[in-house]
Design an enzyme around this catalytic site. Structure first.
Site, PDB file in Angstrom:
ATOM      1  N   LYS A  77       6.320   0.767 -10.135  1.00 45.56           N
ATOM      2  CA  LYS A  77       5.477   1.945 -10.574  1.00 45.56           C
ATOM      3  C   LYS A  77       3.975   2.015 -11.206  1.00 45.56           C
ATOM      4  CE  LYS A  77       5.345   3.562  -5.992  1.00 45.56           C
ATOM      5  NZ  LYS A  77       4.273   4.423  -4.751  1.00 45.56           N
ATOM      6  N   ASP A 120       9.202  10.196  -5.900  1.00 51.01           N
ATOM      7  CA  ASP A 120      10.236  10.131  -5.938  1.00 51.01           C
ATOM      8  C   ASP A 120      11.664   9.664  -6.901  1.00 51.01           C
ATOM      9  OD1 ASP A 120      11.179  10.779  -2.589  1.00 51.01           O
ATOM     10  OD2 ASP A 120       9.535   8.458  -2.465  1.00 51.01           O
TER      11      ASP A 120
END
Ligand SMILES: Cc1ncc(COP(=O)(O)O)c(C=O)c1O
Length: 400
Positions: A77, A120
Site C-alpha cells: 500500500k 483498514d
C-alpha cells in the site's frame, strides 16, 4: 485428495470494451516506478514462481508477486500513499516529480503539514510512513475491530491512530470531515466528487508493482495469460489492470477481480444491468480486512468495468485456504507468507482444484495446461495472531 465446494460466484463481465486508460499508461507507470526506485532501501519485491503447485493444479505457471517484501511494511500500500504525498508536495512547492527526493524536500517544507486518512491498516501505515519520512504528522482513522498489531504498526511510525466504531466507508467520511475542520490534507485511496487528483496519484503509485512484475516476467521469458487482482475499493486492481492492459491489451489477458462475498461491491457493480456502481453496506465482517470496503472507487471502477474479464465473489475460507497453501509449499517451491487479503488468488486456484466441478470451473476461467497465472500477494501476516489461528488452529476450514 478430498473434494469440497467453497463458494465462488463467478460472473463474466458483460460491460467489457477493452478500452485502455491513459491514466495508467506505460509512461505514467514508469514515472511512478522511477520515483519509488529513488527511495532509500528500495528493492523490487520478488516474483515467486510456484512450479510444483502449478503442475499439481494442471496449469503451466503460478507467479506470485510478493508484496510482503515491500520495504519493511509487509504490504504494497505504501506505493500509492508515498507517491501521492510526493506529488502533492511537488504541486505545493512547484517541484518536478522526476527530481523529487524525500530527503531534499524534508528540508524545504516551511509549514508543518498533517496528512489525514482512513484505513483498514495497510494504506494508513503507508501514509504514516511517508509523513514520518518527511518529518510531518499523520492522523489515521480505522474501522471498528481493527487488529492491535495493525494499530501499533501505525503508531510506531509516529502517527496518531484512532480506532472508530464505524465501518470503513464511514471512517473515510469522518477523516474528510475532521480534516476539513482542522486544515489537514486528506490522502485517501478512494475518490468522490471534486476529490480525484490524489486517488489518481495513489492508483498510479500502485502501478510500480506492475512495472516490476512485467520486467521480471520478461527476464523469465514468460507472458501472463491470467491476472487475478483482489479488490477493496478497487484502486489497486484498477491501477494495475489499467497498466497491464496498456502493456498487453485487455483482449490478451484473462483478468479476474476477486472480493470477499461480504464486501463484493465490484462484483455487484459488474452484474448490474447498466454497469453502474453498486454499494454494499453494513459491517462487512470478512477476514479479508483489507478488502472490506463497500463503495467502489469511481476512478478504478471504469477501468475494471471496461477491461476485467470476470468478477468473482468468494467466501472467507477461500482466502484461508490460500494462506495455508502458500505457507506449505510443494517440494522446493518457495514459501510465501500471505495474509488474508493477499492469499485469495492462490486460494481461488486451490478451491477450484478441490471442487467437485473442477473441470467446469477450469473451463469457465479459461485455465488449462498452458496458463500462466499472475497473482499479487498484497500483504504478509499483517495480523499475526489471526494468521496463526488460520494456519495452526484451522480457523475458516474448507469443510463444514
Ligand atoms: C492487503 C490488501 N490487499 C488489497 C487491498 C485492496 O486495495 P483497494 O482498496 O485499492 O482495492 C488492500 C486495501 O487496503 C489491502 O490492504
Amino acid at each position: 485428495m478430498s473434494t469440497f465446494s467453497l463458494k465462488m460466484d463467478i460472473a463474466n463481465n458483460h460491460h467489457f470494451t477493452g478500452q485502455q486508460s491513459p491514466l495508467f499508461s506505460v509512461e505514467e507507470a514508469q514515472k511512478a516506478h522511477a520515483f519509488h526506485a529513488k527511495i532509500a532501501g528500495y528493492q523490487a519485491t520478488p516474483l515467486q514462481s510456484l512450479d510444483h503447485l502449478a503442475a499439481h493444479f494442471g496449469i503451466s505457471k503460478i507467479l506470485v508477486k510478493d508484496e510482503s517484501y515491500r520495504f519493511d511494511l509487509n504490504a504494497f500500500k505504501m506505493l500509492g500513499g508515498a507517491y501521492a504525498v510526493a506529488r502533492l508536495l511537488c504541486e505545493e512547492y512547484q517541484l518536478d516529480i522526476n527530481e523529487f527526493n524525500f530527503e531534499t524536500l524534508k528540508k524545504d517544507i516551511k509549514q508543518p503539514m498533517t496528512f489525514a486518512t482512513a484505513t483498514d491498516g495497510n494504506h494508513g501505515r503507508g501514509i504514516a510512513w511517508a509523513a514520518n519520512q518527511l518529518g510531518q504528522h499523520a492522523v489515521v482513522y480505522m474501522p471498528k475491530g481493527a487488529a492491535a498489531e495493525r494499530v501499533e504498526n501505525i503508531r510506531a511510525l509516529g502517527a496518531e491512530c484512532i480506532v472508530t466504531d464505524l465501518n470503513y466507508d464511514d471512517a473515510v467520511r469522518l477523516a474528510i470531515k475532521t480534516a476539513a475542520e482542522n486544515g489537514w490534507k486528506v490522502v485517501q485511496d478512494t475518490a468522490w466528487e471534486d476529490y480525484e487528483q490524489i486517488p489518481t496519484w495513489i492508483m498510479q503509485g500502485y502501478t510500480t508493482l506492475g512495472v516490476e512484475a512485467v520486467e521480471q516476467m520478461q527476464a523469465m521469458n514468460v507472458k501472463p495469460t491470467h491476472l487475478f487482482l483482489q479488490a477493496g475499493v478497487g484502486a489497486m486492481a484498477g491501477g494495475v489492470l489499467g497498466y497491464f492492459t496498456n502493456v498487453y491489451g485487455a483482449n490478451n489477458l484473462h483478468s479476474a477481480i476477486l472480493e470477499p462475498e461480504l464486501a463484493d461491491c465490484i462484483y455487484r457493480s459488474g452484474i448490474s444491468a447498466d454497469g453502474h456502481m453498486v454499494n454494499v453496506d453494513g459491517d462487512m465482517a470478512t477476514i479479508m480486512v483489507g478488502l472490506a470496503c463497500g463503495e467502489p472507487n469511481p476512478l478504478g471502477w471504469p477501468v475494471l468495468r471496461d477491461c476485467a474479464t470476470q468478477f468473482i465473489s468468494c467466501q472467507d475460507s477461500v482466502a484461508a485456504l490460500g494462506m495455508r497453501v502458500l505457507a506449505n509449499p510443494l517440494k522446493n517451491d518457495p514459501k510465501v507468507i500471505s495474509g488474508e487479503s493477499g492469499a485469495v488468488g492462490v486460494g481461488l486456484l486451490a478451491a477450484i482444484y478441490h471442487h467437485p466441478q473442477r473441470a467446469e470451473l477450469m473451463a469457465k476461467l479459461g485455465l488449462n495446461k498452458d496458463s500462466v497465472v499472475l497473482v499479487i500477494n498484497t500483504e504478509g501476516d499483517t495480523d499475526p495472531v489471526h494468521y496463526q489461528e488460520v494456519l495452526w488452529e484451522g480457523k475458516h476450514p474448507t469443510t463444514a
